[in-house]
Design a protein around this motif. Structure first.
Motif, short mmCIF file in Angstrom:
data_model
loop_
_atom_site.label_atom_id
_atom_site.label_comp_id
_atom_site.label_asym_id
_atom_site.label_seq_id
_atom_site.Cartn_x
_atom_site.Cartn_y
_atom_site.Cartn_z
N VAL A 187 35.13 51.66 37.87
CA VAL A 187 35.70 50.47 36.99
C VAL A 187 36.02 50.72 35.72
O VAL A 187 34.81 50.97 34.90
CB VAL A 187 36.47 49.41 37.34
CG1 VAL A 187 36.54 47.89 37.23
CG2 VAL A 187 35.56 49.28 39.09
N THR A 191 40.52 46.63 30.60
CA THR A 191 41.03 46.42 32.25
C THR A 191 42.54 46.99 31.68
O THR A 191 43.75 47.07 32.56
CB THR A 191 41.39 45.51 32.24
OG1 THR A 191 41.95 43.89 31.83
CG2 THR A 191 39.49 44.96 33.35
N ASP A 192 42.98 46.77 30.42
CA ASP A 192 44.35 47.27 30.32
C ASP A 192 44.81 48.21 29.18
O ASP A 192 44.23 47.71 27.84
CB ASP A 192 45.27 46.04 30.55
CG ASP A 192 46.42 46.39 30.37
OD1 ASP A 192 47.20 47.40 29.44
OD2 ASP A 192 47.37 45.57 30.60
N ARG A 225 46.39 50.07 34.15
CA ARG A 225 46.22 48.95 34.19
C ARG A 225 45.29 48.27 35.69
O ARG A 225 45.37 48.73 36.77
CB ARG A 225 47.66 47.87 34.36
CG ARG A 225 47.49 46.34 34.23
CD ARG A 225 47.84 45.16 33.90
NE ARG A 225 49.33 45.35 35.50
CZ ARG A 225 49.44 44.47 36.47
NH1 ARG A 225 48.24 43.99 36.20
NH2 ARG A 225 50.36 44.82 37.41
N VAL A 226 44.37 47.57 35.26
CA VAL A 226 43.78 47.46 36.84
C VAL A 226 43.83 46.27 37.09
O VAL A 226 44.91 44.90 36.47
CB VAL A 226 41.95 46.86 36.57
CG1 VAL A 226 40.99 47.12 37.53
CG2 VAL A 226 41.31 48.94 35.55
N ARG A 229 40.02 45.11 41.52
CA ARG A 229 38.84 46.41 41.53
C ARG A 229 37.06 45.46 42.89
O ARG A 229 37.31 45.05 43.47
CB ARG A 229 37.55 46.11 40.74
CG ARG A 229 37.31 44.63 39.68
CD ARG A 229 36.53 44.20 38.80
NE ARG A 229 34.81 44.61 38.70
CZ ARG A 229 34.51 45.21 38.08
NH1 ARG A 229 34.70 44.84 36.68
NH2 ARG A 229 33.20 45.34 38.09
N ALA A 235 38.41 51.09 41.55
CA ALA A 235 39.91 50.03 41.35
C ALA A 235 41.27 50.73 41.61
O ALA A 235 41.58 51.54 41.67
CB ALA A 235 39.73 50.14 39.57
N VAL A 237 44.11 50.73 39.84
CA VAL A 237 45.17 50.95 38.95
C VAL A 237 47.02 50.66 38.59
O VAL A 237 47.04 51.36 40.12
CB VAL A 237 44.40 51.30 38.25
CG1 VAL A 237 42.66 51.35 38.06
CG2 VAL A 237 44.51 52.79 38.76
#
Length: 364
Positions: A187, A191-192, A225-226, A229, A235, A237
């Protein structure tokens, strides 16, 4: 050569945006690329009176001045390879892939494992199935971009020459937008984020593999962008490429330490998960958005292939969370931007030096 021998042609609507050398291949195939290059180099070939290069693009309505055919060494025409008629199974496969169709375009949901074009030892490919997708059209459809063999998802096909030229402009001008889904190992901490790493062909691989090359690579930018998870194991994405380099998303995700699941080429053994997760690559062109030649937009979403959908289910991800957002990319860095940045930096340096001189003066 007299002016009476010179030929003149008007570029038609179906050739709008076509490269000059491709125009010759389509309309005057007896003039080889070498001959066309020589005509351009010596100024005998002109468009609206101006000198041109073989790679320049034409616009509908332009006038093309061409030397007489006697100036060219006419090569013996090569026999055209006859296409073997498609089998009923091939026709069915091709038509089952169609998820959008109109007068100018077709969008396919390409399955993983099917190449876009043929090559050495590659006999099954989308290009070889296009006869099955002519439907009521006047000509055979044309490829305008490609997906890797093991990447699934939305693949745009042009149904007319005019549409092919229009879409080619969209892809080269980066106005066409694509969103991909992927499963990645681990992960990302951010996150973005945006991956901005230049890419080049890796030496010694015959151009079959890319790598990050900070010094000589071509600019490459990808947003990720995740979505969800699975602990720290993997993850789901969303990926959006803002440039179109070969294997861009695969190289970028591997470069930040999160290779795409199943991508052994760039992730090695670390790209494969245990616990029943498929060893196939989990990269899917989920959505394509592009201007339509007749106005409006084509905006199509492609369903996941079975192995990817099963992995999503296995990890307990919620499909409704993946809304495949289209975003505008960062503006390209222009020469003016670089000049302004350099000017600002120089001004800052001068200001610091003036401050140092004043400081030295006060100590005296």
């Amino acid at each position: 050569m007299s002016d009476n021998d010179v030929r003149q042609f008007t570029v038609g609507p179906d050739d709008d945006g076509i490269r000059l050398d491709r125009w010759f291949k389509r309309h005057l195939p007896d003039a080889s690329f070498n001959v066309v290059s020589r005509w351009a180099r010596t100024g005998q070939l002109r468009v609206d009176g101006a000198r041109v290069q073989p790679g320049d693009r034409l616009a509908a309505g332009q006038t093309l001045r061409v030397p007489p055919p006697e100036s060219a060494v006419v090569a013996a025409p090569k026999p055209k390879a006859e296409r073997v008629p498609l089998s009923p199974d091939q026709i069915e496969l091709a038509q089952e892939m169609v998820i959008h169709r109109d007068a100018q375009a077709i969008v396919l949901n390409k399955p993983p494992g099917l190449a876009t074009q043929g090559g050495t030892k590659t006999h099954d490919h989308v290009d070889g199935l296009l006869d099955a997708l002519q439907f009521d059209g006047e000509s055979r459809p044309k490829l305008v971009h490609r997906l890797d063999k093991d990447t699934s998802g939305a693949l745009l096909i042009a149904r007319t020459s005019r549409a092919a030229a229009f879409f080619a402009k969209s892809f080269s001008g980066r106005t066409a937008k694509k969103v991909y889904w992927a499963l990645v190992v681990g992960v990302p901490d951010i996150t973005d984020g945006m991956v901005d790493l230049p890419l080049a062909k890796q030496p010694g691989t015959g151009g079959e593999k890319m790598h990050v090359d900070e010094e000589e690579g071509q600019p490459a930018r990808s947003r990720y962008r995740v979505i969800e998870r699975a602990g720290n194991r993997a993850a789901w994405v969303e990926l959006q490429p803002f440039t179109g380099r070969t294997h861009q998303l695969r190289v970028h995700m591997a470069a930040i330490g999160h290779p795409i699941v199943g991508d052994g080429k760039y992730g090695g053994q670390a790209a494969f998960l245990t616990g029943g997760v498929s060893r196939k690559m989990h990269l899917h062109a989920r959505r394509i958005q592009i201007d339509h030649p007749d106005g409006g937009k084509i905006d199509v979403t492609a369903d996941l292939p079975p192995h990817f959908a099963e992995s999503i289910k296995l990890m307990g991800f919620d499909l409704s969370l993946g809304n495949a957002m289209i975003e505008d990319g960062p503006p390209p860095v222009t020469r003016a931007d670089l000049k302004a940045k350099a000017k600002a930096h120089a001004k800052s340096v001068r200001k610091e030096r003036r401050g140092e001189r004043r400081s030295r003066g006060s100590r005296d």
